[in-house]
Design a protein around this motif. Structure first.
Motif, PDB file in Angstrom:
ATOM      1  N   ILE A   1      82.411  51.392  20.220  1.00  0.00           N
ATOM      2  CA  ILE A   1      81.365  51.088  20.161  1.00  0.00           C
ATOM      3  C   ILE A   1      81.046  52.859  19.259  1.00  0.00           C
ATOM      4  O   ILE A   1      81.341  54.088  19.435  1.00  0.00           O
ATOM      5  CB  ILE A   1      79.401  51.644  21.152  1.00  0.00           C
ATOM      6  N   THR A   2      80.561  52.777  18.160  1.00  0.00           N
ATOM      7  CA  THR A   2      80.790  53.553  17.209  1.00  0.00           C
ATOM      8  C   THR A   2      79.455  54.743  17.232  1.00  0.00           C
ATOM      9  O   THR A   2      78.670  54.528  17.770  1.00  0.00           O
ATOM     10  CB  THR A   2      80.798  53.075  15.845  1.00  0.00           C
ATOM     11  N   HIS A   3      80.097  56.214  17.268  1.00  0.00           N
ATOM     12  CA  HIS A   3      79.381  56.983  17.427  1.00  0.00           C
ATOM     13  C   HIS A   3      79.492  58.076  16.778  1.00  0.00           C
ATOM     14  O   HIS A   3      80.527  58.855  16.276  1.00  0.00           O
ATOM     15  CB  HIS A   3      79.511  57.605  18.648  1.00  0.00           C
TER      16      HIS A   3
ATOM     17  N   THR B   1      75.479  59.984  24.568  1.00  0.00           N
ATOM     18  CA  THR B   1      75.111  58.866  23.431  1.00  0.00           C
ATOM     19  C   THR B   1      74.113  57.855  23.250  1.00  0.00           C
ATOM     20  O   THR B   1      74.042  57.043  22.473  1.00  0.00           O
ATOM     21  CB  THR B   1      76.670  57.837  23.194  1.00  0.00           C
TER      22      THR B   1
ATOM     23  N   SER C   1      83.069  54.876  23.712  1.00  0.00           N
ATOM     24  CA  SER C   1      82.252  55.545  23.106  1.00  0.00           C
ATOM     25  C   SER C   1      82.971  56.213  22.548  1.00  0.00           C
ATOM     26  O   SER C   1      84.407  57.207  22.511  1.00  0.00           O
ATOM     27  CB  SER C   1      81.294  55.466  22.225  1.00  0.00           C
TER      28      SER C   1
END
Length: 209
Positions: free
Chosen positions: A5-7, A129, A183
């Motif tokens: 999952i991009t962050h 996040t 992430s």
């Protein structure tokens, strides 16, 4: 099964993050940019779509059903306050991947008979996040929830999420989950490519025999 999952990070751009995890062998990316406008989201998606195609990796958007359709990505992940999964399925069609968020066994059982593809269950532990965090589950929480769901004959794939690191994988996989979403642990690793590789190795090694 590893979902990255991009962050947003001070070290890398989103495109750099995605490139590194793809190099490490990850085949599933969730583009998550909670506070971005549609234009900003679209611009980032345009950077990473070719990378995912080249690496034959799935790409799903966090929410943003209309954008996912416009950009012909594989699907969406829907949180509890996002579009209803039934509506998303009707809008996106039979081929789209639709993932949903759950925090309890009851959340998952509610999806029984719904045409969803996987559930992200968490959080495992505290994570920065996510802004509004549900109570953390820990290993015991996963064991109880997975057991209750499987007893109800639901085979929906369950992916653990929330502050997970590589060291958590052996114990988590023993609870009967099907994979993890990560992430921060990857982004903050000294070598994100190598860390991704090791995560995938650990997931494979700890699959139920």
């Amino acid at each position: 099964m590893l979902i990255f999952i991009t962050h947003p990070s001070s070290r890398y751009s989103i495109a750099e993050e995605v490139q590194m995890v793809l190099e490490g062998g990850c085949k599933w990316i969730q583009l998550r940019l909670k506070d971005a406008t549609d234009e900003e989201f679209r611009a980032t998606a345009l950077e990473i779509i070719p990378m995912c195609q080249e690496n034959e990796a799935f790409l799903v958007f966090d929410d943003r059903v209309e954008l996912a359709m416009e950009m012909s990505v594989h699907g969406v992940h829907l949180g509890k306050n996002d579009m209803n999964p039934l509506q998303a399925r009707e809008t996106m069609g039979a081929e789209a991947i639709i993932g949903v968020t759950a925090n309890t066994a009851e959340d998952i059982l509610r999806f029984n008979g719904w045409d969803v593809d996987y559930v992200g269950l968490g959080p495992y532990r505290f994570t920065t996040t996510k802004e509004k965090l549900s109570p953390v589950l820990g290993i015991d929480g996963y064991q109880k929830i997975v057991s209750k769901v499987r007893e109800a004959d639901m085979l929906l794939p369950i992916v653990a999420i929330g502050g997970i690191t590589i060291d958590d994988i052996p114990a988590l996989m023993k609870t009967g989950i099907n994979g993890v979403a990560m992430s921060g642990a990857i982004i903050n690793a000294d070598d994100p490519v190598e860390y991704t590789r090791k995560v995938i190795e650990s997931l494979n090694e700890n699959k139920p025999k």
